[in-house]
Design a protein around this motif. Structure first.
Motif, mmCIF file in Angstrom:
data_model
loop_
_atom_site.group_PDB
_atom_site.id
_atom_site.type_symbol
_atom_site.label_atom_id
_atom_site.label_comp_id
_atom_site.label_asym_id
_atom_site.label_seq_id
_atom_site.Cartn_x
_atom_site.Cartn_y
_atom_site.Cartn_z
ATOM 1 N N PHE A 60 0.762 -1.267 0.005
ATOM 2 C CA PHE A 60 0.020 -0.131 0.101
ATOM 3 C C PHE A 60 0.919 1.273 0.022
ATOM 4 N N GLY A 61 0.257 2.128 -0.415
ATOM 5 C CA GLY A 61 1.095 3.491 -0.566
ATOM 6 C C GLY A 61 0.140 4.797 0.029
ATOM 7 N N GLU A 62 0.918 5.731 0.795
ATOM 8 C CA GLU A 62 0.286 6.777 0.991
ATOM 9 C C GLU A 62 1.245 7.993 0.703
ATOM 10 N N ASN A 63 0.355 9.391 0.541
ATOM 11 C CA ASN A 63 1.163 10.574 0.009
ATOM 12 C C ASN A 63 1.337 11.411 1.223
ATOM 13 N N TYR A 64 0.506 11.644 2.070
ATOM 14 C CA TYR A 64 0.399 12.403 2.979
ATOM 15 C C TYR A 64 1.006 11.999 4.676
ATOM 16 N N VAL A 65 2.005 12.965 4.871
ATOM 17 C CA VAL A 65 2.648 12.174 6.132
ATOM 18 C C VAL A 65 1.819 12.009 7.304
ATOM 19 N N GLN A 66 1.099 13.203 7.759
ATOM 20 C CA GLN A 66 0.138 13.136 8.884
ATOM 21 C C GLN A 66 -0.801 12.005 8.678
ATOM 22 N N GLU A 67 -1.397 12.050 7.599
ATOM 23 C CA GLU A 67 -2.473 10.754 7.394
ATOM 24 C C GLU A 67 -1.964 9.539 7.553
ATOM 25 N N PHE A 68 -0.678 9.398 7.022
ATOM 26 C CA PHE A 68 0.167 8.106 7.119
ATOM 27 C C PHE A 68 0.321 7.699 8.441
ATOM 28 N N ILE A 69 0.973 8.512 9.260
ATOM 29 C CA ILE A 69 1.079 8.374 10.751
ATOM 30 C C ILE A 69 0.127 7.950 11.433
ATOM 31 N N GLU A 70 -0.996 8.483 10.991
ATOM 32 C CA GLU A 70 -2.398 8.279 11.828
ATOM 33 C C GLU A 70 -2.785 6.814 11.562
ATOM 34 N N LYS A 71 -2.807 6.474 10.159
ATOM 35 C CA LYS A 71 -3.306 5.208 9.781
ATOM 36 C C LYS A 71 -2.590 3.932 10.009
ATOM 37 N N ALA A 72 -1.181 3.925 9.757
ATOM 38 C CA ALA A 72 -0.412 2.871 9.676
ATOM 39 C C ALA A 72 -0.544 1.971 10.999
ATOM 40 N N PRO A 73 -0.148 2.790 12.198
ATOM 41 C CA PRO A 73 -0.459 2.040 13.352
ATOM 42 C C PRO A 73 -1.735 1.287 13.623
ATOM 43 N N GLN A 74 -2.638 1.610 13.055
ATOM 44 C CA GLN A 74 -3.814 0.664 13.174
ATOM 45 C C GLN A 74 -4.141 -0.230 12.226
ATOM 46 N N LEU A 75 -3.096 -0.638 11.317
ATOM 47 C CA LEU A 75 -3.045 -1.565 10.305
ATOM 48 C C LEU A 75 -2.050 -2.625 10.787
ATOM 49 N N PRO A 76 -2.385 -3.777 10.055
ATOM 50 C CA PRO A 76 -1.489 -5.116 10.360
ATOM 51 C C PRO A 76 0.277 -4.424 9.854
ATOM 52 N N LYS A 77 1.014 -5.386 10.729
ATOM 53 C CA LYS A 77 2.393 -4.741 10.672
ATOM 54 C C LYS A 77 3.237 -5.402 9.581
ATOM 55 N N ASP A 78 2.296 -6.322 8.777
ATOM 56 C CA ASP A 78 3.266 -7.030 7.558
ATOM 57 C C ASP A 78 2.677 -6.309 6.265
ATOM 58 N N ILE A 79 2.105 -5.174 6.536
ATOM 59 C CA ILE A 79 1.864 -4.284 5.299
ATOM 60 C C ILE A 79 3.192 -3.921 4.701
ATOM 61 N N ASP A 80 3.533 -3.858 3.533
ATOM 62 C CA ASP A 80 4.723 -3.433 2.858
ATOM 63 C C ASP A 80 4.176 -2.086 2.302
ATOM 64 N N TRP A 81 4.796 -0.901 3.264
ATOM 65 C CA TRP A 81 4.156 0.619 3.007
ATOM 66 C C TRP A 81 4.990 1.324 1.991
ATOM 67 N N HIS A 82 4.542 2.264 1.191
ATOM 68 C CA HIS A 82 5.466 3.214 0.428
ATOM 69 C C HIS A 82 4.900 4.326 0.645
ATOM 70 N N PHE A 83 5.942 5.382 0.811
ATOM 71 C CA PHE A 83 5.383 6.820 0.805
ATOM 72 C C PHE A 83 5.700 7.423 -0.643
ATOM 73 N N ILE A 84 4.723 7.784 -1.130
ATOM 74 C CA ILE A 84 4.897 8.254 -2.513
ATOM 75 C C ILE A 84 4.825 9.575 -2.763
ATOM 76 N N GLY A 85 5.588 10.397 -3.467
ATOM 77 C CA GLY A 85 5.806 11.625 -3.859
ATOM 78 C C GLY A 85 6.840 12.305 -2.920
ATOM 79 N N HIS A 86 6.620 13.870 -2.894
ATOM 80 C CA HIS A 86 7.441 14.705 -2.345
ATOM 81 C C HIS A 86 7.583 14.766 -0.822
ATOM 82 N N LEU A 87 8.539 14.422 0.032
ATOM 83 C CA LEU A 87 8.553 14.293 1.411
ATOM 84 C C LEU A 87 9.379 15.438 1.809
ATOM 85 N N GLN A 88 8.782 16.358 2.851
ATOM 86 C CA GLN A 88 9.593 17.507 3.372
ATOM 87 C C GLN A 88 10.635 16.806 4.233
#
Length: 243
Positions: A60-88
């Protein structure tokens, strides 16, 4: 019931996408396993992501840091996460700390963010982080990404000066109306050829992340190894709140 129907539709859509990916890969002389499908879940609720996860998808991929930080801890730990786009750069450490299963950042577009990510990985003590260099192949001022003429230098910096990062390939985002799609993809392929020649790499060591909901089949046919698909799986995005 309505929410459940939407979620079931996402699973059906995922299966359709994977079917289309398989056929596009075959047309390019490859197997479906040669193409990574990143389900881009920005603005979508955890319940919907969970439905796609429960159907067997793990990337799965996310684009917004704050949304990503809120979501990821609530989902299974074996998800292969990608951050997509410009990161400050000032958000690099908080993202890595909050998402220990972040496996890739698709969007390193300058030396500053590469250095921040490298230091953040080191300070947290996590395993090296895979990164893709984002290239602005369309020449749009509104797009992030390094100029194609500078991509070799940035890749050299990542490989030689960022020991906690693993250079994995190149990423591009084309024009919204897809009119420049074939040329964008050709440009990214040329960048890969230049990088591999300059750094003595084989092309399989340099992935190409190109192709989204509207053009992923063409992208695969033109050599993409990574497609980022959001609305085709999850439905239209909601942009009610600013990130």
């Amino acid at each position: 019931m309505a929410a459940q129907a939407v979620e079931s539709a996402a699973v059906t859509a995922l299966r359709s996408v994977l079917h289309r990916v398989r056929h596009a890969a075959e047309r390019s002389g490859r197997h479906a396993d040669d193409v990574r499908v990143v389900a881009v879940s920005k603005t979508k609720p955890i319940s919907l992501i969970r439905q796609v996860y429960d159907a067997g998808h793990r990337c799965f991929g996310e684009n917004y840091v704050q949304e990503f930080i809120e979501k990821a801890p609530q989902l299974p730990k074996d998800i292969d996460w990608h951050f997509i786009g410009h990161l400050q750069s000032n958000k690099a450490k908080s993202l890595l700390a909050a998402v220990p299963n972040l496996s890739m950042v698709q969007g390193v577009d300058n030396e500053k963010i590469a250095n921040h990510l490298d230091r953040a990985v080191s300070s947290i003590g996590r395993k090296p982080l895979a990164v893709m260099v984002q290239v602005n192949t369309s020449g749009e001022a509104s797009k992030s990404g390094i100029e194609p003429s500078s991509c070799v230098d940035l890749v050299k910096h990542v490989k030689l000066s960022c020991p906690n990062l693993v250079f994995s390939g190149l990423m591009t985002i084309g024009m919204p109306d897809y009119t420049s799609t074939p040329e964008n993809f050709k440009t990214l392929s040329r960048c890969r050829s230049e990088i591999c020649k300059e750094l003595g790499m084989v092309e399989k060591q340099c992935e190409l992340s190109m192709g989204m909901s509207g053009d992923f089949e063409l992208a695969i046919e033109m050599g993409s190894t990574n497609v980022r698909i959001g609305s085709t799986i999850f439905g239209p995005r909601e942009y009610a709140k600013k990130q």
